[in-house]
Design an enzyme around this catalytic site. Sequence first.
Site, PDB file in Angstrom:
ATOM      1  N   THR A   1      -8.625  -5.045  12.162  1.00 51.06           N
ATOM      2  CA  THR A   1      -9.700  -5.864  12.569  1.00 51.06           C
ATOM      3  C   THR A   1      -9.795  -7.538  12.867  1.00 51.06           C
ATOM      4  OG1 THR A   1     -11.409  -4.721  10.729  1.00 51.06           O
ATOM      5  CG2 THR A   1     -12.114  -7.194  11.932  1.00 51.06           C
TER       6      THR A   1
ATOM      7  N   TYR B   1     -16.945  -3.478  17.449  1.00 53.69           N
ATOM      8  CA  TYR B   1     -15.214  -4.425  17.711  1.00 53.69           C
ATOM      9  C   TYR B   1     -14.259  -2.990  17.716  1.00 53.69           C
ATOM     10  CZ  TYR B   1     -13.838  -4.334  13.097  1.00 53.69           C
ATOM     11  OH  TYR B   1     -13.933  -4.039  11.997  1.00 53.69           O
TER      12      TYR B   1
ATOM     13  N   LYS C   1      -9.958  -2.080  -2.093  1.00 51.91           N
ATOM     14  CA  LYS C   1     -11.145  -3.070  -1.124  1.00 51.91           C
ATOM     15  C   LYS C   1     -12.296  -2.591  -1.691  1.00 51.91           C
ATOM     16  CE  LYS C   1     -13.018  -3.254   3.840  1.00 51.91           C
ATOM     17  NZ  LYS C   1     -12.506  -1.987   4.576  1.00 51.91           N
TER      18      LYS C   1
ATOM     19  N   GLU D   1      -9.352  14.279 -22.266  1.00 57.92           N
ATOM     20  CA  GLU D   1     -10.369  15.381 -22.405  1.00 57.92           C
ATOM     21  C   GLU D   1      -9.584  16.831 -21.909  1.00 57.92           C
ATOM     22  OE1 GLU D   1     -14.823  15.200 -21.128  1.00 57.92           O
ATOM     23  OE2 GLU D   1     -13.440  13.089 -20.485  1.00 57.92           O
TER      24      GLU D   1
END
Length: 342
Positions: free
Chosen positions: A28, A41, A180, A297
Amino acid sequence: MTVQPASAGEGQAAAGLPRVLVLATGGTIAGKADPRSAIGYDAGSATGQQLVEAVPGVDRLAHLQVEQISNIPSQDMNHKVWFRLVERINTAFARHEADAVVITHGTDTMEETAFFLDTVLHHEQPVILTGSMRPGSAISADGPANLYEAVKVAASPQARGRGVLVVLNDTIHAAHWVSKADSTALQTFVSRNAGPVGIVDPAAVRFYGPARVRLALPLPAGEQLPAVDVIYAHADMDGRQIDESVRAGVKGLVIAGMGDGNVSAPAMQALDRAVKAGLVIVRSSHVGDGFVNRNVEVDDDAHHFVASYDLNPQKARLLLQILLAGGVQDVAAVQQAFAFGY
């Protein structure tokens, strides 16, 4: 390309500046607007040279050399680009061409590239990844400021010995923890379970503590990584995807499990079949925060599974690929690598 000082006076002041190699890969930060929507874009439209030339004052931080490694959106990032980056970084440092490296990159897979490089690069010199959430043609584009601050961190003596770092939005993250966390917000990166390792602004670079001890593994030979699938766990899950991965010939599986790495009973049976077929199974979690510990578990000892501890599924996949590529297939040895530092 070398960015030259703006004036003779600045050139004299810059004589002792560090040398920073900027490796551009697309993303980007190299994007330009497209009329298909108000925020549309196309990533990877500008070159690294154009990115650097659009950042006022960056030439006063370091002597910059810019090279284009790729120009792709980061959803298309792949191991071939990773190996090219490693080769170029190793060469640059071995030949004393640069004192630090900055990589411009898309945010979608930035954490994966950072983690891979952090695991196989063994240099004291800084390697910094940066990018943006808005393309350069957007109002209030964040790319120029992020690139400026990435170069500032790269040029800082404090950044040495800290491994690969991610710098965006005034924040410094370590590759091991960064993730992110938001699809569109500028403050998209967080450091799960740890927090950022520092901050940066035009005035200063500040780290919060000493460098962490890092796992250092050899770069896989042949510029190849074995196939490892990530399978997302969910309610009403059966074993079809697991069985299909086994039939496809993958070498390992990472489960993006529920909670602390859980799967349904049918999926557990399929995982047991995968272990018998020779696959290495790593249990991670799609929750986001927290650890996946052994024998909570799930009886990992009985099933011969590996617990990912704090690594999310995408990073667990990369670590397993690197280990398998290096011939590490023993479950105990794989688990030891995932538990490194804990």
